[in-house]
Design an enzyme around this catalytic site. Structure first.
Site, PDB file in Angstrom:
ATOM      1  N   SER A  13       1.044  -1.052   0.031  1.00  0.00           N
ATOM      2  CA  SER A  13       0.098  -0.553   0.113  1.00  0.00           C
ATOM      3  C   SER A  13       0.766   0.992  -0.040  1.00  0.00           C
ATOM      4  O   SER A  13      -0.020   2.336  -0.735  1.00  0.00           O
ATOM      5  CB  SER A  13      -0.204  -0.092   1.761  1.00  0.00           C
ATOM      6  OG  SER A  13      -0.360  -0.155   2.240  1.00  0.00           O
ATOM      7  N   HIS A 108       8.486   3.353   8.665  1.00  0.00           N
ATOM      8  CA  HIS A 108       8.917   2.448  10.410  1.00  0.00           C
ATOM      9  C   HIS A 108       7.359   2.752  10.717  1.00  0.00           C
ATOM     10  O   HIS A 108       7.322   3.944  10.857  1.00  0.00           O
ATOM     11  CB  HIS A 108       9.754   2.759  11.227  1.00  0.00           C
ATOM     12  CG  HIS A 108       9.660   1.383  11.644  1.00  0.00           C
ATOM     13  ND1 HIS A 108       9.925  -0.207  11.945  1.00  0.00           N
ATOM     14  CD2 HIS A 108       9.395   1.230  13.237  1.00  0.00           C
ATOM     15  CE1 HIS A 108      10.153  -0.353  12.506  1.00  0.00           C
ATOM     16  NE2 HIS A 108       9.353   0.371  14.005  1.00  0.00           N
ATOM     17  N   VAL A 143      19.651  -1.548  12.383  1.00  0.00           N
ATOM     18  CA  VAL A 143      18.565  -2.256  12.594  1.00  0.00           C
ATOM     19  C   VAL A 143      17.008  -0.966  12.444  1.00  0.00           C
ATOM     20  O   VAL A 143      16.971  -0.689  14.048  1.00  0.00           O
ATOM     21  CB  VAL A 143      17.383  -3.184  12.914  1.00  0.00           C
ATOM     22  CG1 VAL A 143      16.721  -3.702  12.627  1.00  0.00           C
ATOM     23  CG2 VAL A 143      18.521  -4.125  11.989  1.00  0.00           C
TER      24      VAL A 143
END
Ligand code: GAR
Length: 207
Positions: A13, A108, A143
């Site tokens: 999306s 994120h 990360v």
């Protein structure tokens, strides 16, 4: 015109929101290639329907760097200027990051540095945070650790489930990812240490 490379593993999306803004002329770039590490990713099928160059590059049985070499080769072949991770559920090797220094963005679904890693929306809910949101950052060798380009905040409601919270965050993801891409493409992001400093723009200039 600059070239975008989109990497995804699933629904796609965020990719679709970016593609809509590219088509509407709100992002001054072309989507040169879409890459997925999962053949069945709905985002890959969607990219094909849109007539974009869409490539499945299988990761099974390959070491991280060997896989990343394949992906980097595909991005270089497409002459990509900016790489956008859009739900790409793999950690990039230093080889990949060095191939596109400060030219990889990730989205994120939390306000980093809170709740990095997987299931960020569930983490925020279970922790009891009253606000969460999303972050677009430049990818470095950690990360979810690189300099933050854009963030958006949403409330966590008492009756939220991980799904309802994720849906509220996703709406903001679709908005700020395109903003961050525009800022990068227009060279409006300057890195000073950990900070991504943004050159002010006139209201209405970016989506
Ligand atoms: C998005 O919520 C994105 O923030 C998240 O995966 C989802 C992908 O949705 N990414 C991560 O959690 C990365 N750590 P989409 O495929 O519909 O864009």
């Amino acid at each position: 015109m600059k070239n975008l490379g989109i990497l995804l593993s699933g629904r796609g999306s965020n990719f679709e929101a970016i593609a809509r803004n590219v088509a509407a002329g709100k992002i001054p770039a072309k989507i040169a290639v879409v890459v997925s590490n999962r053949e069945e990713a709905p985002g890959l099928a969607r990219a094909r329907e849109m007539g974009l160059t869409a490539r499945f590059i299988p990761s099974k049985g390959k070491e991280r760097e060997a896989y990343d070499r394949d992906v980097v080769a595909a991005l270089e072949e497409a002459q990509v200027d900016l790489v956008c991770l859009a739900g790409f559920m793999r950690i990039l090797s230093p080889y990949f990051i060095r191939a596109f220094p400060r030219r990889i963005l990730n989205i994120h679904p939390a306000l980093l540095p809170a709740f990095p890693g997987l299931d960020a929306q569930k983490q925020a809910l279970e922790y009891g945070a009253k606000f969460s949101g999303c972050t677009v950052h430049i990818v470095d060798e950690g990360v979810d650790t690189g300099p933050i380009v854009c963030q958006a905040v949403v409330p966590v409601l008492d009756d939220d489930t991980a799904e309802t919270l994720a849906a509220r965050i996703l709406k903001e993801e679709h908005r700020i990812y395109s903003q961050a891409i525009c800022l990068m493409l227009e060279d409006k992001v300057r890195i000073e240490g950990r900070r991504a400093l943004i050159t002010p723009w006139k209201y209405g200039q970016t989506p």
